[in-house]
Design a protein around this motif. Sequence first.
Motif, short mmCIF file in Angstrom:
data_model
loop_
_atom_site.label_atom_id
_atom_site.label_comp_id
_atom_site.label_asym_id
_atom_site.label_seq_id
_atom_site.Cartn_x
_atom_site.Cartn_y
_atom_site.Cartn_z
N LEU A 1 0.95 -1.24 0.16
CA LEU A 1 0.16 0.10 -0.15
C LEU A 1 0.75 1.12 -0.01
N GLU A 2 1.86 1.27 0.83
CA GLU A 2 2.82 2.25 0.76
C GLU A 2 3.31 2.55 -0.66
N THR A 3 3.75 1.63 -1.01
CA THR A 3 4.44 1.59 -2.48
C THR A 3 3.53 2.17 -3.67
N ALA A 4 2.24 1.62 -3.40
CA ALA A 4 1.34 2.09 -4.25
C ALA A 4 1.01 3.55 -4.32
N ILE A 5 0.96 4.11 -2.89
CA ILE A 5 0.72 5.67 -2.76
C ILE A 5 2.13 6.35 -3.03
N ASP A 6 3.15 5.88 -2.74
CA ASP A 6 4.39 6.49 -3.17
C ASP A 6 4.81 6.64 -4.82
N THR A 7 4.14 5.39 -5.57
CA THR A 7 4.31 5.59 -6.97
C THR A 7 3.11 6.23 -7.70
N GLY A 8 2.23 6.55 -7.09
CA GLY A 8 1.12 7.32 -7.69
C GLY A 8 0.10 6.39 -8.29
N ALA A 9 -0.24 5.12 -7.68
CA ALA A 9 -1.09 4.34 -8.20
C ALA A 9 -2.39 4.83 -8.27
N SER A 10 -3.34 4.19 -9.01
CA SER A 10 -4.63 4.97 -9.32
C SER A 10 -5.54 4.62 -7.97
N CYS A 11 -6.49 5.63 -7.76
CA CYS A 11 -7.31 5.55 -6.48
C CYS A 11 -8.01 4.08 -6.19
N SER A 12 -8.24 3.42 -7.46
CA SER A 12 -8.94 2.08 -7.28
C SER A 12 -7.84 1.06 -7.06
N GLN A 13 -6.63 1.20 -7.44
CA GLN A 13 -5.96 0.17 -6.87
C GLN A 13 -5.47 0.47 -5.28
N VAL A 14 -5.44 1.79 -5.03
CA VAL A 14 -5.08 2.17 -3.38
C VAL A 14 -6.09 1.55 -2.54
N LEU A 15 -7.44 1.77 -2.98
CA LEU A 15 -8.69 1.32 -2.35
C LEU A 15 -8.57 -0.02 -2.27
N GLN A 16 -8.34 -0.83 -3.35
CA GLN A 16 -8.61 -2.12 -3.47
C GLN A 16 -7.49 -2.97 -2.55
N GLN A 17 -6.12 -2.10 -2.22
CA GLN A 17 -5.15 -2.62 -1.17
C GLN A 17 -5.71 -2.07 0.00
N LEU A 18 -6.26 -1.05 0.22
CA LEU A 18 -6.78 -0.86 1.55
C LEU A 18 -7.69 -1.76 2.17
N ALA A 19 -8.62 -2.14 1.22
CA ALA A 19 -9.78 -3.16 1.52
C ALA A 19 -9.14 -4.46 1.91
N ALA A 20 -7.76 -4.83 1.30
CA ALA A 20 -7.00 -6.03 1.59
C ALA A 20 -6.74 -6.10 2.87
N VAL A 21 -5.91 -4.88 3.34
CA VAL A 21 -5.50 -4.71 4.61
C VAL A 21 -6.50 -4.72 5.76
N ARG A 22 -7.47 -3.97 5.48
CA ARG A 22 -8.77 -4.08 6.45
C ARG A 22 -9.14 -5.53 6.53
N GLY A 23 -9.36 -6.24 5.58
CA GLY A 23 -9.84 -7.68 5.49
C GLY A 23 -8.83 -8.47 6.39
N ALA A 24 -7.50 -8.34 6.32
CA ALA A 24 -6.75 -9.06 6.96
C ALA A 24 -6.60 -8.74 8.30
N VAL A 25 -6.86 -7.43 8.76
CA VAL A 25 -6.88 -7.11 10.17
C VAL A 25 -8.01 -7.49 10.74
N ASN A 26 -9.23 -7.49 9.88
CA ASN A 26 -10.38 -8.01 10.56
C ASN A 26 -10.40 -9.58 11.00
N GLY A 27 -9.85 -10.23 10.00
CA GLY A 27 -9.57 -11.51 9.98
C GLY A 27 -8.58 -12.16 11.38
N LEU A 28 -7.67 -11.35 11.61
CA LEU A 28 -6.87 -11.50 12.79
C LEU A 28 -7.38 -11.10 14.08
N MET A 29 -8.31 -10.04 13.93
CA MET A 29 -9.14 -9.80 15.01
C MET A 29 -10.06 -10.99 15.46
#
Length: 90
Positions: A25-53
């Motif tokens: 996600l950091e790399t995507a933001i740093d390299t200027g990835a599209s908003c949809s790619q960043v949002l998709q990565q954010l959703a993946a991180v959120r899902g992973a954290v929710n699963g661990l929780m």
Amino acid sequence: MPHSPEEKKRAITRLRRIRGQAEALETAIDTGASCSQVLQQLAAVRGAVNGLMAEVLEGHLRESFGPTAPPGDADEAIDEVAALVRSYLR
């Protein structure tokens, strides 16, 4: 909290996956990835954290209320779990 070696290993594996996703996600933001790619990565991180929780919470519930739970005040344990869930959902 995971107690058995198997549970700890599973939690650490999840955390490493979350770390990798956060770095991507950091790399995507740093390299200027599209908003949809960043949002998709954010959703993946959120899902992973929710699963661990969910996994850690389930272990806590089983430990607090399962057949091996120490005798004590169930109301106090329920209040603790409710506070944890409320704080997570904020």
